[in-house]
Design an enzyme around this catalytic site. Structure first.
Site, short mmCIF file in Angstrom:
data_model
loop_
_atom_site.label_atom_id
_atom_site.label_comp_id
_atom_site.label_asym_id
_atom_site.label_seq_id
_atom_site.Cartn_x
_atom_site.Cartn_y
_atom_site.Cartn_z
CD GLU A 185 9.01 -33.44 -16.94
OE1 GLU A 185 9.90 -33.11 -16.14
OE2 GLU A 185 9.14 -34.36 -17.76
CB CYS A 216 7.50 -26.74 -10.32
SG CYS A 216 8.44 -26.30 -11.80
P1 NAD Z 1 -2.56 -30.66 -11.06
O1 NAD Z 1 -1.82 -31.94 -10.82
O2 NAD Z 1 -3.67 -30.34 -10.15
O3 NAD Z 1 -3.19 -30.64 -12.54
C1 NAD Z 1 -2.40 -30.73 -13.72
C2 NAD Z 1 -3.27 -31.29 -14.83
O4 NAD Z 1 -3.57 -32.66 -14.60
C3 NAD Z 1 -4.61 -30.60 -14.99
O5 NAD Z 1 -4.90 -30.55 -16.36
C4 NAD Z 1 -5.56 -31.51 -14.26
O6 NAD Z 1 -6.88 -31.45 -14.74
C5 NAD Z 1 -4.97 -32.87 -14.56
N1 NAD Z 1 -5.20 -33.88 -13.53
C6 NAD Z 1 -4.93 -33.77 -12.20
N2 NAD Z 1 -5.21 -34.94 -11.58
C7 NAD Z 1 -5.65 -35.80 -12.52
C8 NAD Z 1 -6.08 -37.16 -12.52
N3 NAD Z 1 -6.12 -37.88 -11.39
N4 NAD Z 1 -6.45 -37.73 -13.68
C9 NAD Z 1 -6.39 -37.04 -14.83
N5 NAD Z 1 -6.01 -35.74 -14.91
C10 NAD Z 1 -5.64 -35.13 -13.76
O7 NAD Z 1 -1.45 -29.51 -11.08
P2 NAD Z 1 -1.69 -27.91 -11.05
O8 NAD Z 1 -2.23 -27.54 -9.72
O9 NAD Z 1 -2.38 -27.48 -12.27
O10 NAD Z 1 -0.18 -27.40 -11.18
C11 NAD Z 1 0.64 -27.09 -10.09
C12 NAD Z 1 1.57 -28.24 -9.78
O11 NAD Z 1 2.38 -28.53 -10.91
C13 NAD Z 1 2.55 -27.91 -8.66
O12 NAD Z 1 2.68 -29.05 -7.83
C14 NAD Z 1 3.85 -27.62 -9.38
O13 NAD Z 1 4.98 -27.83 -8.61
C15 NAD Z 1 3.75 -28.58 -10.53
N6 NAD Z 1 4.58 -28.15 -11.65
C16 NAD Z 1 5.68 -28.88 -12.02
C17 NAD Z 1 6.51 -28.43 -13.03
C18 NAD Z 1 7.73 -29.18 -13.48
O14 NAD Z 1 8.21 -28.92 -14.59
N7 NAD Z 1 8.29 -30.07 -12.70
C19 NAD Z 1 6.21 -27.23 -13.68
C20 NAD Z 1 5.07 -26.54 -13.30
C21 NAD Z 1 4.26 -27.00 -12.29
#
Ligand code: NAD
Length: 474
Positions: free
Chosen positions: A230, A264
């Protein structure tokens, strides 16, 4: 030992402090989850539903406190985090209904006995959550995964460990008789990497498109691991006509600036006709955006939006806006800091990018890029001119144009005369292209939490010889 800390972005106060889980701790948690899986899977679904009900009761009992925790960690105003906790509570009933409707058991009579459809859990699910809805979004994976019979190891965002810890306490209460069915591990990227590299049967991820693309590559040769992604978007909102320009402007402001642009599904691109109406609409949006109240989560009167998640997030968004200006975008409403506040506070910004080449990237902040187009064909082309496809919005009273917009929009959430952020837990929620991998969440989470098994069943082996005996004799 690596320590993890989270801070209130409005005040800079420390909110949570604890140890980050290293690779060994992550592997140990996964092993415990694997050992807990067979017994949890073998329970009748009613028992798991009852556990989910106890979790809902635990959330209900602590809803005000949890809303305050989310507000402190994210800076979101209390009105918004109270509604987030209400969604978490509501998710339990929705997940029970979705499980029964989409992942239950069905039996049909056959001449030999029965055809039976059952759904089976995958095993150990890793859940990685984002910071922006640190309760509601991981909750949307965890509740259906557990009801389906999976065990779960959850790593909250490194920005929101206190929210994750509060959720884990509620599950601990509900799962007192079922140890290690749910575990929460804390940590940043390295902890997440260790979790993803571990022995898992599924990764349920809500977060950035960059991380999602990375996971697609990591699991390209692992068809045994279910991957639900997502991700973000670069969402268009086409405002084509409106009797009441103020009402149309309200749709735009809610789409683009709610949650300080950190949803998002927020509209990032406003597409309007290059006409008197288009100009009036842009002016009305800018005027309304100027009136948005910005403040700390616990201020009175309550602000509509709080700060961004961190000073660093604000710096990065500002760099992106400067880049757009450098490419020729014209400022309609400046994206600036707020005097006397921490650097994480920003004002909503608008840029006219008509005729400017802009990168197809999500700016996760209250920044709206405006394009003026000559006709509806150009509006449609502009709306779909993105590698993402999460949400799209259309504002118009014209039914025929709406039919076309709904047909041609490449997005998983397509709204009319309502904000792009409008979504319901009783519907699927997910995106196309770089916004996901065709495994929408919300009501459809039941689909990725279990796989279907089709069985032909007869009480005894009689009747099989009859079908082949003539040929055997021949
Ligand atoms: P992020 O990708 O930076 O992090 C999300 C999670 O993944 C965190 O727990 C982080 O520690 C982990 N993570 C990130 N990269 C990783 C890797 N390479 N290996 C392992 N773990 C990893 O996202 P964020 O900044 O916390 O959230 C914002 C983003 O989420 C925005 O892009 C937003 O659009 C998206 N989002 C999508 C939805 C949806 O339902 N489509 C909903 C909410 C947010």
């Amino acid at each position: 030992m690596t320590m993890l800390r989270s801070f209130d972005p409005a005040s800079g106060d420390l909110v949570w402090e604890g140890e980050s889980a290293g690779a060994d701790a992550v592997a140990a948690a996964l092993l415990r989850a694997r050992h807990a899986f067979p017994a949890w899977r073998a329970l009748p679904v009613e028992t798991r539903v009852a556990v989910a009900g106890r979790y809902r009761d635990a959330l209900e009992a602590r809803k005000d406190e949890i809303a305050r925790i989310i507000s402190r960690e994210t800076g979101k105003p209390l009105w918004e985090t109270q509604s987030e906790v209400a969604s978490m509570i509501g998710k339990v009933g929705l997940s029970i209904a979705a499980q029964a409707e989409r992942a239950g058991e069905k039996r049909s009579a056959m001449p030999f006995g029965e055809a039976v459809l059952r759904h089976r859990p995958h095993g150990v699910m890793a859940v990685l959550g984002p910071f922006n809805f640190p309760g509601h979004l991981p909750n949307g994976h965890i509740v259906p995964a557990l009801i389906a019979g999976n065990t779960v190891v959850f790593k909250p965002s490194e920005m929101t460990p206190a929210t994750g810890a509060a959720m884990a306490e509620c599950w601990a209460q509900a799962l007192a008789d079922h140890p290690f069915v749910f575990q929460c591990i804390q940590g940043g990227r390295e902890t997440g990497e260790a979790l993803v590299a571990g022995h898992i049967d599924g990764l349920l991820f809500t977060g950035s498109a960059g991380a999602g693309a990375h996971f697609r590559r990591v699991f390209a040769d692992r068809p045994d691991v279910i991957l639900a992604l997502e991700l973000g978007g670069n969402n268009p909102l086409v405002v084509w006509d409106a009797e009441d320009v103020e009402e149309a402007a309200a749709v735009v402001v809610q789409s683009a600036f709610i949650t300080t642009g950190q949803r998002c599904s927020c509209a990032r691109r406003l597409i309007v006709p290059d006409s008197v109406f288009g100009s009036a609409l842009v002016d009305a949006v800018a005027a309304l955006a100027r009136r948005i109240s910005i403040g700390a989560w616990d201020e009175s009167p309550e602000p509509w939006i709080g700060p961004l998640i961190s000073d660093a997030a604000a710096r990065s968004a500002r760099a992106r806006v400067d880049d757009l200006s450098g490419r020729g975008a014209k400022v309609i409403l400046p994206f600036t800091g707020v005097e006397g506040r921490s650097d994480a506070f920003v004002t909503p910004g608008m840029l006219d990018v008509t005729g400017t080449f802009v990168p197809d990237e999500e700016i996760f902040a209250p920044v709206l890029q405006v394009s003026r187009v000559a006709d509806f064909d150009a509006a449609m082309a502009a709306a779909n001119n993105t590698r993402f496809g999460l949400s799209a919005g259309f504002v118009s009273a014209d039914d025929a144009l709406w039919e076309r917009f709904a047909l041609e929009s490449r997005a998983g959430v397509v709204n009319r005369n309502r904000p792009t952020t409008g979504a319901a837990g009783s519907m699927p929620f997910g995106g196309l292209g770089e916004s996901g991998n065709h495994r929408p969440s919300a009501y459809y989470a039941a689909d990725y939490c279990a796989y279907p098994v089709a069985s032909f069943e007869a009480g005894h082996a009689g009747g099989n010889m009859g079908a082949i005996s003539d040929r055997l004799r021949a």
